[in-house]
Write a protein that holds these residues in place. Structure first.
Motif, PDB file in Angstrom:
ATOM      1  N   ASN A   1     -10.427   2.284 -11.429  1.00 42.00           N
ATOM      2  CA  ASN A   1      -9.691   1.820 -12.620  1.00 42.00           C
ATOM      3  C   ASN A   1      -8.397   1.188 -12.131  1.00 42.00           C
ATOM      4  O   ASN A   1      -7.420   1.875 -11.885  1.00 42.00           O
ATOM      5  CB  ASN A   1      -9.384   2.991 -13.549  1.00 42.00           C
ATOM      6  CG  ASN A   1      -8.696   2.538 -14.826  1.00 42.00           C
ATOM      7  OD1 ASN A   1      -9.069   1.525 -15.379  1.00 42.00           O
ATOM      8  ND2 ASN A   1      -7.699   3.281 -15.270  1.00 42.00           N
ATOM      9  N   SER A   2      -8.403  -0.138 -11.974  1.00 45.66           N
ATOM     10  CA  SER A   2      -7.259  -0.814 -11.364  1.00 45.66           C
ATOM     11  C   SER A   2      -6.239  -1.217 -12.420  1.00 45.66           C
ATOM     12  O   SER A   2      -6.477  -2.127 -13.210  1.00 45.66           O
ATOM     13  CB  SER A   2      -7.709  -2.054 -10.591  1.00 45.66           C
ATOM     14  OG  SER A   2      -6.575  -2.761 -10.134  1.00 45.66           O
ATOM     15  N   TYR A   3      -5.102  -0.548 -12.430  1.00 42.66           N
ATOM     16  CA  TYR A   3      -4.031  -0.912 -13.365  1.00 42.66           C
ATOM     17  C   TYR A   3      -3.593  -2.362 -13.165  1.00 42.66           C
ATOM     18  O   TYR A   3      -3.383  -3.104 -14.134  1.00 42.66           O
ATOM     19  CB  TYR A   3      -2.821   0.004 -13.176  1.00 42.66           C
ATOM     20  CG  TYR A   3      -3.032   1.437 -13.597  1.00 42.66           C
ATOM     21  CD1 TYR A   3      -3.833   1.765 -14.679  1.00 42.66           C
ATOM     22  CD2 TYR A   3      -2.409   2.465 -12.912  1.00 42.66           C
ATOM     23  CE1 TYR A   3      -4.023   3.082 -15.063  1.00 42.66           C
ATOM     24  CE2 TYR A   3      -2.584   3.798 -13.287  1.00 42.66           C
ATOM     25  CZ  TYR A   3      -3.394   4.094 -14.364  1.00 42.66           C
ATOM     26  OH  TYR A   3      -3.571   5.400 -14.735  1.00 42.66           O
TER      27      TYR A   3
ATOM     28  N   GLN B   1      -0.727   2.883  -8.140  1.00 39.27           N
ATOM     29  CA  GLN B   1      -1.876   3.151  -7.279  1.00 39.27           C
ATOM     30  C   GLN B   1      -1.565   2.809  -5.822  1.00 39.27           C
ATOM     31  O   GLN B   1      -2.256   2.033  -5.175  1.00 39.27           O
ATOM     32  CB  GLN B   1      -3.098   2.407  -7.797  1.00 39.27           C
ATOM     33  CG  GLN B   1      -3.546   2.948  -9.159  1.00 39.27           C
ATOM     34  CD  GLN B   1      -4.669   2.175  -9.785  1.00 39.27           C
ATOM     35  OE1 GLN B   1      -4.566   0.967  -9.960  1.00 39.27           O
ATOM     36  NE2 GLN B   1      -5.748   2.866 -10.129  1.00 39.27           N
TER      37      GLN B   1
ATOM     38  N   ARG C   1      -8.529   2.321  -1.865  1.00 40.10           N
ATOM     39  CA  ARG C   1      -9.628   1.495  -2.355  1.00 40.10           C
ATOM     40  C   ARG C   1     -10.430   2.210  -3.427  1.00 40.10           C
ATOM     41  O   ARG C   1     -10.797   1.608  -4.453  1.00 40.10           O
ATOM     42  CB  ARG C   1     -10.526   1.080  -1.180  1.00 40.10           C
ATOM     43  CG  ARG C   1      -9.904   0.014  -0.294  1.00 40.10           C
ATOM     44  CD  ARG C   1     -10.914  -0.526   0.704  1.00 40.10           C
ATOM     45  NE  ARG C   1     -11.100   0.383   1.822  1.00 40.10           N
ATOM     46  CZ  ARG C   1     -10.375   0.342   2.939  1.00 40.10           C
ATOM     47  NH1 ARG C   1      -9.410  -0.553   3.076  1.00 40.10           N
ATOM     48  NH2 ARG C   1     -10.606   1.194   3.924  1.00 40.10           N
TER      49      ARG C   1
ATOM     50  N   ASP D   1       0.827  -1.205   0.000  1.00 38.48           N
ATOM     51  CA  ASP D   1       0.000   0.000   0.000  1.00 38.48           C
ATOM     52  C   ASP D   1       0.860   1.254   0.000  1.00 38.48           C
ATOM     53  O   ASP D   1       0.406   2.329  -0.429  1.00 38.48           O
ATOM     54  CB  ASP D   1      -0.881   0.034   1.250  1.00 38.48           C
ATOM     55  CG  ASP D   1      -1.756  -1.192   1.377  1.00 38.48           C
ATOM     56  OD1 ASP D   1      -2.521  -1.472   0.432  1.00 38.48           O
ATOM     57  OD2 ASP D   1      -1.671  -1.875   2.417  1.00 38.48           O
TER      58      ASP D   1
ATOM     59  N   GLU E   1      -5.184  -5.001 -11.770  1.00 39.95           N
ATOM     60  CA  GLU E   1      -6.178  -5.992 -12.181  1.00 39.95           C
ATOM     61  C   GLU E   1      -6.290  -6.072 -13.688  1.00 39.95           C
ATOM     62  O   GLU E   1      -6.389  -7.165 -14.259  1.00 39.95           O
ATOM     63  CB  GLU E   1      -7.534  -5.663 -11.556  1.00 39.95           C
ATOM     64  CG  GLU E   1      -7.594  -5.911 -10.053  1.00 39.95           C
ATOM     65  CD  GLU E   1      -8.965  -5.617  -9.493  1.00 39.95           C
ATOM     66  OE1 GLU E   1      -9.896  -5.371 -10.281  1.00 39.95           O
ATOM     67  OE2 GLU E   1      -9.110  -5.632  -8.253  1.00 39.95           O
TER      68      GLU E   1
ATOM     69  N   GLU F   1      -9.441   4.651  -5.458  1.00 33.13           N
ATOM     70  CA  GLU F   1      -8.649   4.823  -6.675  1.00 33.13           C
ATOM     71  C   GLU F   1      -8.525   3.507  -7.438  1.00 33.13           C
ATOM     72  O   GLU F   1      -8.646   3.467  -8.663  1.00 33.13           O
ATOM     73  CB  GLU F   1      -7.263   5.360  -6.308  1.00 33.13           C
ATOM     74  CG  GLU F   1      -6.398   5.726  -7.493  1.00 33.13           C
ATOM     75  CD  GLU F   1      -6.920   6.912  -8.283  1.00 33.13           C
ATOM     76  OE1 GLU F   1      -6.536   7.036  -9.462  1.00 33.13           O
ATOM     77  OE2 GLU F   1      -7.724   7.706  -7.727  1.00 33.13           O
ATOM     78  N   ARG F   2      -8.312   2.423  -6.707  1.00 30.10           N
ATOM     79  CA  ARG F   2      -8.156   1.118  -7.361  1.00 30.10           C
ATOM     80  C   ARG F   2      -9.479   0.586  -7.889  1.00 30.10           C
ATOM     81  O   ARG F   2      -9.514  -0.111  -8.913  1.00 30.10           O
ATOM     82  CB  ARG F   2      -7.548   0.130  -6.363  1.00 30.10           C
ATOM     83  CG  ARG F   2      -6.106   0.463  -5.994  1.00 30.10           C
ATOM     84  CD  ARG F   2      -5.631  -0.325  -4.785  1.00 30.10           C
ATOM     85  NE  ARG F   2      -4.228  -0.047  -4.468  1.00 30.10           N
ATOM     86  CZ  ARG F   2      -3.605  -0.507  -3.386  1.00 30.10           C
ATOM     87  NH1 ARG F   2      -4.270  -1.265  -2.524  1.00 30.10           N
ATOM     88  NH2 ARG F   2      -2.336  -0.214  -3.171  1.00 30.10           N
ATOM     89  N   ALA F   3     -10.580   0.908  -7.208  1.00 30.36           N
ATOM     90  CA  ALA F   3     -11.887   0.437  -7.664  1.00 30.36           C
ATOM     91  C   ALA F   3     -12.309   1.127  -8.950  1.00 30.36           C
ATOM     92  O   ALA F   3     -12.951   0.521  -9.818  1.00 30.36           O
ATOM     93  CB  ALA F   3     -12.937   0.676  -6.583  1.00 30.36           C
TER      94      ALA F   3
END
Length: 256
Positions: A246-248, A189, A240, A161, A250, A242-244
């Motif tokens: 648009n998760s680079y 991220q 969470r 993180d 994933e 930022e990743r939700a």
């Protein structure tokens, strides 16, 4: 939520006792402000650029590091300390991690050595070092390491993180701090804390420009060239969100 502190500055040349007094003052100030983790620059405890450095010059480093552990415990704060150390393989450029109880959690050895002096002086590291504090998974790199996108991506893929980076960035390379470091946080991220030195040392002029950056590349705290204690609150909910959106990571995995 973790409050992260970075110290931008330099220790007292050739004087571990005086440097440790500074460490005690700075750590106390960070803890009093509510920080759960403080990061010092590359080579803060010993000095960074020491021409002719040998193993004999580091004979009292372990005692100094033990004192850093006691300072961490006295102030109930985790500490990442930049220091040159000895290992079975030779002289290393290290970041030594202490928990808030003073326990040594690990030593990260710089993997990518910069320039002729570092390559002649240090044995490069080969392994990652990670720890947990304040509910965040933390990876560690040192200075030049962060300039390689593969190393930061490795931390992100391992679930980091936050990546903390003790640094000794010198002139004329200020573009690294100004341009590259925020991008490393954004493209992975995660939070990134970049703690640089100040002043001069044996012909090198350090540029400062320490920063704490967020997962969309925003600067949460920054410094110019003077000594400064930086703080930022690192909110897991921001990660969470930022990743939700648009998760680079994933999307990269889906493309494999």
């Amino acid at each position: 939520m973790l409050k992260l502190a970075l110290w931008q500055g330099a220790g007292v040349a050739n004087d571990h006792a005086a440097t440790l007094s500074e460490v005690e003052r700075i750590v106390s100030d960070a803890a009093a402000s509510g920080a759960g983790l403080i990061v010092f620059p590359e080579g803060y405890l010993t000095g960074y650029h020491i021409p002719g450095l040998t193993a004999a010059d580091l004979s009292d480093v372990e005692a100094a590091l033990a004192r850093v552990g006691r300072i961490a415990a006295d102030n109930a704060i985790s500490v990442v300390m930049g220091s040159h150390v000895l290992s079975n393989e030779g002289v290393r450029n290290a970041a030594v991690i202490f928990s808030s109880t003073g326990e040594e959690l690990g030593r990260y050895y710089k993997r990518l050595l910069f320039g002729p002096w570092e390559k002649e002086t240090f044995t490069p590291g080969r392994h990652v070092t990670r720890f947990e504090v304040g509910g965040l998974n933390v990876g560690v790199l040192i200075c030049y390491d962060v300039e390689f996108p593969e190393l930061v991506r490795e931390e992100a893929q391992a679930g980091a993180d936050l990546v903390v980076v003790p640094t000794a960035l010198m002139a004329p390379h200020d573009r690294i701090a100004r341009q590259l470091v925020p991008v490393r946080a954004m493209e992975n991220q995660l939070f990134l804390g970049y703690a640089n030195r100040t002043g001069t040392e044996h012909g090198l002029d350090f540029v400062g420009l320490s920063s704490i950056n967020g997962p969309n590349g925003e600067t949460l705290a920054s410094a110019e060239a003077d000594q400064k204690l930086l703080f930022a609150d690192l909110d897991p909910d921001l990660l969470r969100r930022e990743r939700a959106e648009n998760s680079y990571l994933e999307d990269l995995d889906r493309n494999d």
